[in-house]
Design an enzyme around this catalytic site. Structure first.
Site, PDB file in Angstrom:
ATOM      1  N   GLY A  64     132.220  51.670  52.196  1.00 37.14           N
ATOM      2  CA  GLY A  64     133.673  51.745  52.036  1.00 37.14           C
ATOM      3  C   GLY A  64     134.344  50.517  51.443  1.00 37.14           C
ATOM      4  O   GLY A  64     135.384  50.615  50.815  1.00 37.14           O
ATOM      5  N   GLU A 103     135.603  44.438  55.451  1.00 31.83           N
ATOM      6  CA  GLU A 103     135.587  45.835  55.883  1.00 31.83           C
ATOM      7  C   GLU A 103     136.737  46.579  55.209  1.00 31.83           C
ATOM      8  O   GLU A 103     137.745  45.970  54.842  1.00 31.83           O
ATOM      9  CB  GLU A 103     135.695  45.830  57.424  1.00 31.83           C
ATOM     10  N   ASP A 104     136.579  47.879  55.000  1.00 23.73           N
ATOM     11  CA  ASP A 104     137.653  48.667  54.425  1.00 23.73           C
ATOM     12  C   ASP A 104     138.735  48.971  55.460  1.00 23.73           C
ATOM     13  O   ASP A 104     139.918  48.788  55.223  1.00 23.73           O
ATOM     14  CB  ASP A 104     137.122  49.977  53.803  1.00 23.73           C
ATOM     15  N   ASP A 161     138.975  51.082  62.728  1.00 24.32           N
ATOM     16  CA  ASP A 161     139.533  52.230  63.442  1.00 24.32           C
ATOM     17  C   ASP A 161     139.456  51.974  64.948  1.00 24.32           C
ATOM     18  O   ASP A 161     140.331  51.349  65.522  1.00 24.32           O
ATOM     19  CB  ASP A 161     138.742  53.466  62.998  1.00 24.32           C
ATOM     20  N   LYS A 197     143.877  50.043  62.204  1.00 27.93           N
ATOM     21  CA  LYS A 197     144.595  50.990  63.069  1.00 27.93           C
ATOM     22  C   LYS A 197     144.900  50.302  64.396  1.00 27.93           C
ATOM     23  O   LYS A 197     144.173  50.434  65.379  1.00 27.93           O
ATOM     24  CB  LYS A 197     143.767  52.267  63.259  1.00 27.93           C
ATOM     25  N   PHE A 239     144.194  59.393  58.820  1.00 20.78           N
ATOM     26  CA  PHE A 239     142.928  59.396  58.083  1.00 20.78           C
ATOM     27  C   PHE A 239     143.224  59.192  56.606  1.00 20.78           C
ATOM     28  O   PHE A 239     143.994  59.938  56.008  1.00 20.78           O
ATOM     29  CB  PHE A 239     142.144  60.692  58.294  1.00 20.78           C
ATOM     30  N   VAL A 240     142.621  58.186  56.031  1.00 20.51           N
ATOM     31  CA  VAL A 240     142.920  57.842  54.633  1.00 20.51           C
ATOM     32  C   VAL A 240     141.676  57.929  53.743  1.00 20.51           C
ATOM     33  O   VAL A 240     140.549  57.808  54.223  1.00 20.51           O
ATOM     34  CB  VAL A 240     143.537  56.421  54.542  1.00 20.51           C
ATOM     35  N   ASP A 295     136.122  57.287  51.751  1.00 20.39           N
ATOM     36  CA  ASP A 295     135.747  58.655  51.381  1.00 20.39           C
ATOM     37  C   ASP A 295     136.177  59.710  52.392  1.00 20.39           C
ATOM     38  O   ASP A 295     136.441  59.417  53.557  1.00 20.39           O
ATOM     39  CB  ASP A 295     134.221  58.746  51.249  1.00 20.39           C
ATOM     40  N   ARG A 345     136.102  58.123  46.783  1.00 17.80           N
ATOM     41  CA  ARG A 345     135.945  56.657  46.762  1.00 17.80           C
ATOM     42  C   ARG A 345     136.462  56.038  45.479  1.00 17.80           C
ATOM     43  O   ARG A 345     136.843  54.874  45.445  1.00 17.80           O
ATOM     44  CB  ARG A 345     134.463  56.270  46.915  1.00 17.80           C
TER      45      ARG A 345
HETATM   46  P1  5GP Z   1     135.289  52.059  63.966  1.00 18.77           P
HETATM   47  O1  5GP Z   1     134.028  51.583  64.623  1.00 18.77           O
HETATM   48  O2  5GP Z   1     136.298  50.943  63.796  1.00 18.77           O
HETATM   49  O3  5GP Z   1     135.886  53.233  64.696  1.00 18.77           O
HETATM   50  O4  5GP Z   1     134.862  52.645  62.563  1.00 18.77           O
HETATM   51  C1  5GP Z   1     135.165  52.015  61.384  1.00 18.77           C
HETATM   52  C2  5GP Z   1     134.548  52.758  60.201  1.00 18.77           C
HETATM   53  O5  5GP Z   1     134.885  54.163  60.210  1.00 18.77           O
HETATM   54  C3  5GP Z   1     135.146  52.209  58.926  1.00 18.77           C
HETATM   55  O6  5GP Z   1     134.336  51.195  58.402  1.00 18.77           O
HETATM   56  C4  5GP Z   1     135.198  53.406  58.018  1.00 18.77           C
HETATM   57  O7  5GP Z   1     133.996  53.463  57.290  1.00 18.77           O
HETATM   58  C5  5GP Z   1     135.326  54.590  58.945  1.00 18.77           C
HETATM   59  N1  5GP Z   1     136.739  55.002  59.023  1.00 18.77           N
HETATM   60  C6  5GP Z   1     137.607  54.769  60.025  1.00 18.77           C
HETATM   61  N2  5GP Z   1     138.812  55.285  59.771  1.00 18.77           N
HETATM   62  C7  5GP Z   1     138.735  55.852  58.548  1.00 18.77           C
HETATM   63  C8  5GP Z   1     139.690  56.560  57.709  1.00 18.77           C
HETATM   64  O8  5GP Z   1     140.877  56.755  58.011  1.00 18.77           O
HETATM   65  N3  5GP Z   1     139.211  56.989  56.511  1.00 18.77           N
HETATM   66  C9  5GP Z   1     137.920  56.794  56.101  1.00 18.77           C
HETATM   67  N4  5GP Z   1     137.577  57.274  54.905  1.00 18.77           N
HETATM   68  N5  5GP Z   1     137.005  56.145  56.865  1.00 18.77           N
HETATM   69  C10 5GP Z   1     137.411  55.679  58.069  1.00 18.77           C
HETATM   70 MG    MG Z   2     133.543  50.777  56.546  1.00 23.58          MG
END
Ligand code: 5GP
Ligand code: MG
Length: 174
Positions: free
Chosen positions: A46, A102-103, A106, A133, A152-153, A159, A165
């Site tokens: 991402g 990181e992108d 969440d 978030k 969700f983006v 993606d 992407r």
């Molecule tokens: P976390 O462990 O913080 O819940 O997960 C983070 C990962 O989930 C991010 O690196 C990303 O790849 C994916 N992710 C979380 N939220 C989103 C979202 O809104 N859109 C997309 N495309 N990926 C997300």
């Molecule tokens: Mg990621």
């Protein structure tokens, strides 16, 4: 508005706004790391687009090592053990100031584990994420472009089912 597979997404963050966020993050990081040579680790897939543009704008010397998040899905059924990066030899981190790119953060669970694993080897670890978030995350990134609600983006590297992407703007699920 755009359609990706079965879902509709609406305009959310334009490429102009993204460019402003990236420039501001790059100048903060360049200032904070003046005189240091950080090892930058973008987390695939991402973050590839964000990382490329961020790194181009840094005015400090740096090294770059891309990594993925290891997943053991399918080996341990039902469990996905995240939190380790696909770095062959963790000794490259010894004594280094590491910046993880990181992108989007969440739940923050992945990044929490990644940072504690990296800290075993490196001198310092900071995290820069484009999106964060705020209300969902157990992890506080050191640098972030913008806070989000629970949306969700897609786009700009991120993606939906592997698609989207390549979009230059960011869209959110309708
Ligand atoms: P976390 O462990 O913080 O819940 O997960 C983070 C990962 O989930 C991010 O690196 C990303 O790849 C994916 N992710 C979380 N939220 C989103 C979202 O809104 N859109 C997309 N495309 N990926 C997300
Ligand atoms: Mg990621």
């Amino acid at each position: 508005m755009i359609t990706i597979q079965d879902k509709q997404f609406e305009d959310f963050i334009s490429s102009v706004e993204i460019t402003e966020m990236v420039s501001s993050l790059a100048s903060k990081i360049s200032e904070d790391y003046k005189g240091q040579i950080p090892l930058i680790i973008p987390v695939l897939n991402g973050s590839f687009m964000f990382a490329a543009e961020l790194i181009k704008q840094l005015t400090i010397e740096c090294e770059v090592e891309f990594a993925g998040v290891k997943s053991y899905k399918g080996i341990e059924r039902g469990k996905s053990s995240t939190g380790w990066l696909t770095i062959d030899n963790y000794s490259i981190l010894n004594g280094r100031d590491v910046i993880v790119v990181e992108d989007i953060v969440d739940s923050g669970i992945t990044m929490n584990k990644i940072v504690s694993n990296l800290l075993v080897h490196s001198k310092t670890v900071k995290v820069v994420t484009l999106l964060y978030k705020l209300n969902k995350s157990v992890f506080l990134p050191d640098y972030f472009g913008r806070e989000l609600d629970d949306e969700f983006v897609v786009g700009y590297g991120m993606d939906y089912n592997g698609f989207g992407r390549n979009l230059t703007d960011i869209y959110k699920l309708k």
